[in-house]
Design a protein around this motif. Structure first.
Motif, short mmCIF file in Angstrom:
data_model
loop_
_atom_site.label_atom_id
_atom_site.label_comp_id
_atom_site.label_asym_id
_atom_site.label_seq_id
_atom_site.Cartn_x
_atom_site.Cartn_y
_atom_site.Cartn_z
N LEU A 51 -4.05 12.80 6.93
CA LEU A 51 -2.93 12.43 7.66
C LEU A 51 -3.21 10.99 8.57
N ARG A 52 -4.33 11.25 9.38
CA ARG A 52 -4.50 10.16 10.26
C ARG A 52 -4.85 8.74 9.33
N GLU A 53 -5.25 8.64 8.16
CA GLU A 53 -5.69 7.65 7.42
C GLU A 53 -4.41 7.02 6.96
N VAL A 54 -3.64 7.91 6.51
CA VAL A 54 -2.24 7.42 5.81
C VAL A 54 -1.48 6.74 6.72
N ARG A 55 -1.44 7.36 8.04
CA ARG A 55 -0.51 6.79 8.93
C ARG A 55 -0.89 5.48 9.26
N ALA A 56 -2.43 5.01 9.17
CA ALA A 56 -2.84 3.88 9.50
C ALA A 56 -2.92 2.74 8.88
N VAL A 57 -2.68 2.86 7.49
CA VAL A 57 -2.93 1.73 6.69
C VAL A 57 -1.61 1.80 5.51
N ILE A 114 1.04 -1.26 -0.11
CA ILE A 114 -0.14 0.13 0.03
C ILE A 114 0.97 1.12 -0.15
N HIS A 115 0.98 1.94 -1.03
CA HIS A 115 1.76 3.03 -1.31
C HIS A 115 0.87 4.30 -1.57
N SER A 116 1.16 5.16 -0.38
CA SER A 116 0.26 6.22 -0.35
C SER A 116 0.88 7.44 -0.95
N LEU A 117 0.17 8.20 -1.83
CA LEU A 117 0.55 9.51 -2.44
C LEU A 117 -0.09 10.47 -1.85
N LEU A 118 0.50 11.40 -1.00
CA LEU A 118 -0.14 12.20 0.06
C LEU A 118 0.28 13.52 -0.44
N GLY A 119 -0.75 14.32 -0.61
CA GLY A 119 -0.55 15.99 -0.96
C GLY A 119 -1.91 16.61 -1.02
N GLU A 120 -1.72 17.97 -1.11
CA GLU A 120 -2.89 18.84 -1.13
C GLU A 120 -3.75 18.67 -2.16
N ASP A 138 7.85 7.65 6.51
CA ASP A 138 7.43 6.30 6.94
C ASP A 138 6.20 6.74 7.46
N PRO A 139 5.22 5.78 7.66
CA PRO A 139 3.98 5.84 8.27
C PRO A 139 4.10 6.26 9.68
N SER A 140 5.23 5.88 10.51
CA SER A 140 5.51 6.43 11.80
C SER A 140 5.75 7.76 11.93
N ALA A 141 5.90 8.61 10.92
CA ALA A 141 6.07 9.98 10.99
C ALA A 141 5.14 10.69 11.55
N GLU A 142 5.41 11.85 12.25
CA GLU A 142 4.58 12.53 13.04
C GLU A 142 3.94 13.33 11.97
N GLN A 143 2.52 13.52 12.52
CA GLN A 143 1.59 14.19 11.52
C GLN A 143 1.93 15.46 10.96
N SER A 144 2.68 16.37 12.09
CA SER A 144 3.23 17.64 11.79
C SER A 144 4.16 17.61 10.62
N GLU A 145 5.06 16.50 10.75
CA GLU A 145 6.05 16.44 9.82
C GLU A 145 5.67 16.14 8.34
N LEU A 146 4.53 15.20 8.30
CA LEU A 146 3.93 15.00 7.16
C LEU A 146 3.09 16.29 6.61
N ALA A 147 2.38 16.86 7.55
CA ALA A 147 1.64 18.15 7.07
C ALA A 147 2.70 19.46 6.57
N ASN A 148 3.84 19.34 7.16
CA ASN A 148 4.72 20.70 6.60
C ASN A 148 5.28 20.14 5.34
N LEU A 149 5.51 18.75 5.02
CA LEU A 149 6.00 18.39 3.67
C LEU A 149 4.89 18.53 2.57
N MET A 150 3.58 18.40 3.04
CA MET A 150 2.49 18.65 1.92
C MET A 150 2.22 19.99 1.48
N VAL A 151 2.34 20.93 2.64
CA VAL A 151 1.96 22.37 2.43
C VAL A 151 3.15 23.12 2.11
N GLY A 152 4.43 22.68 2.63
CA GLY A 152 5.67 23.57 2.43
C GLY A 152 5.93 24.56 3.49
#
Length: 523
Positions: free
Chosen positions: A198-204, A30-36, A221-235
């Motif tokens: 973010l919550r869903e992608v970290r779960a699956v 399961i490869h998540s493509l995450l972004g705004e 990695d799915p274990s990354a903090e939500q804040s880290e993922l959010a910062n990557l998404m938004v810049g």
């Protein structure tokens, strides 16, 4: 099947939607493509599925270059896609939809028995509980999505693309989908999971690739903090949690008494509901989807036919008034389904921003429109609400979901307000836009406007609300402070009164947790 995208580039005129994107999806992953919203995720998958032709790069399956002239070629190669907006014929049965385009035959005749058997086989294999003879339009949204997955699997999809699959699902349906995804992965199917939650992608997810403005900006990695993922998404740094100042509340501005709504089948969808909202207060209405929240907001807006009781806005009685009269009384409204109820997709951004005011000064009269004033207003709103569009003359349907929601929110908040109502205000909206929209709602409240928020997202309700009313089967089971615990709120959503829920939580009963899980608490 191993999927590789190498240097994929897709342009629309001068706009580059995908800029030299590299992506590898391993077999059984399961490869998540995450972004705004608007980052280019769906465009990339539409290239993979043959809906768009790339302007550069190549696609490899198990190391062999392939090219697709259309979705039929992609399906034949083992790629299936479940779109955010389902590609089903509502009046057809499940079996007919699954067979459509690949109809089994026996001699010169259609062999629908084989199609029904295929639906049953896949449904039983994955526990989908889908009747092949059910008419699609009679199925709930979660079941329709399972039909889309059955359709893809019936064509031997080894790579399954799920495009924003939870955008229209209830919390229970989301949980069910997560289990389905894991089961598909365990049986060897590769899944590309497109999302911004973010919550869903970290779960699956097994791996996460983040895309921003058409480019890959990082992996996580799915274990990354939500804040880290959010910062990557938004810049930039994004406030996933923020503290709202305690606003002084004024007099009672909205008074609802003994409100009852009866549907065409004679059922009470809203059952004897009463509540007040004060000036400068946000009343959140929580509950699992389908417990009367939609009918409640529609009754206030004059969109329901069979309504009894009283809805007073100041000294004005709203029951019996038309929607236009309710809007003219100063009510700003954000419907829960922006596509069907809030926007005309073929109209421009500028036109959509004045849909409910086009025949009033300063935008026009009963006989004509003041186009320069409409364009000026649109430009002002685009700048104020950071609506990302190539121009105010662009069709609103060409905008991403988050930017469409900003158009709806901007239109509702740009009028002189006596009441602001937002139903599911951030459904299908990315994390950066959520932060922005939440702050605009708080700003309206700080200006003294009474606000009603309806949401199935407990995080959203808890973060925004000064008080929370929980609806269950058309009734309000209790109104609690905005800082009430998630455990109590979850039990109330399952049918407990506030007092019973607090007692259950205080006792530490495992029954409370079991009831909560059974009713699909939002995690």
């Amino acid at each position: 099947m191993k999927l590789e995208l190498q240097g994929i580039t897709k342009r629309f005129g001068s706009f580059t939607a995908n800029d030299s994107i590299d992506l590898v999806v391993e077999p059984g992953e399961i490869h998540s493509l995450l972004g705004e919203n608007g980052a280019g995720k769906s465009t990339l998958m539409n290239v993979l599925y043959g809906l768009y032709q790339p302007d550069g790069g190549r696609i490899l399956l198990d190391g062999k270059p392939v090219s697709f002239s259309g979705p039929g070629d992609a399906m034949a190669a083992g790629i299936g896609m479940v779109h955010q907006h389902f590609m089903l014929v509502p009046v057809f049965t499940v079996a007919e939809n699954v067979a459509l385009g690949h109809e089994p035959t026996k001699g010169p005749m259609l062999d629908m028995a084989t199609a029904r058997a295929k639906v049953r086989e896949i449904s039983e294999r994955f526990g989908f509980d889908i009747n092949p003879d059910s008419v699609v339009e009679d199925l709930p949204v979660g079941a329709q999505q399972r039909v889309e997955i059955i359709k893809a699997l019936s064509r031997r999809a080894e790579v399954l693309v799920l495009d924003e699959p939870t955008a229209v699902l209830t919390p229970q349906e989301t949980d069910e989908l997560m289990q389905i995804m894991k089961q598909l992965r365990d049986e060897g199917t590769s899944i590309v999971f497109i999302t911004h939650k973010l919550r869903e992608v970290r779960a699956v997810a097994d791996r996460i690739t983040v895309i921003r403005r058409g480019r890959i900006v990082g992996t996580a990695d799915p274990s990354a903090e939500q804040s880290e993922l959010a910062n990557l998404m938004v810049g930039r740094s994004v406030a996933l949690q923020f503290d709202k100042e305690e606003a002084p509340t004024g007099e009672t501005a909205v008074s609802v008494r003994d409100l009852t709504v009866v549907d065409d089948a004679g059922l009470r969808t809203v059952d004897n509901v009463s509540f007040d909202v004060r000036e400068g207060e946000i009343l959140g209405i929580a509950g699992v989807q389908g417990n009367g929240q939609t009918e409640l907001t529609e009754a206030i807006m004059g969109l329901q036919k069979n309504v009894w009781g009283s809805i007073r806005l100041g000294s004005t009685e709203l029951v019996g008034r038309s929607t236009k009269q309710v809007l003219d009384a100063g009510v700003g409204f954000v419907p829960e389904d922006r596509t069907h109820d809030a926007l005309i997709s073929s109209f421009s951004v500028a036109e959509n921003l004045v849909l409910d005011q086009h025949n009033r000064r300063p935008f026009g009269s009963a006989l004509s429109l003041r186009l320069p004033r409409i364009r000026k207003h649109a430009q002002e709103q685009v700048e104020e609400f950071d609506i990302r569009t190539s121009g105010t003359d662009s069709p609103v349907g060409s905008l991403s979901g988050g930017n469409q929601q900003k158009v709806v929110m901007s239109r509702a908040l740009s009028r002189d307000l006596s009441l602001f109502i937002a139903a599911q205000p951030t459904r299908g909206v990315d994390v950066g836009s959520i932060e922005f929209l939440h702050r605009r709602i708080i700003a309206a409240r700080s200006e003294g406007t009474p606000v009603i928020i309806v949401s199935t997202e407990l995080d959203e309700i808890s973060q925004l609300s000064d008080r929370i009313a929980v609806m269950y089967r058309g009734r309000i089971l209790g109104i609690v402070p905005g800082d009430e615990s998630r455990e109590v709120l979850g039990l109330m959503m399952a049918g407990y009164t506030a007092e019973a829920a607090r007692a259950e939580v205080a006792s530490g009963s495992t029954l409370a947790n079991e009831e909560l899980a059974a009713e699909g608490d939002i995690a």
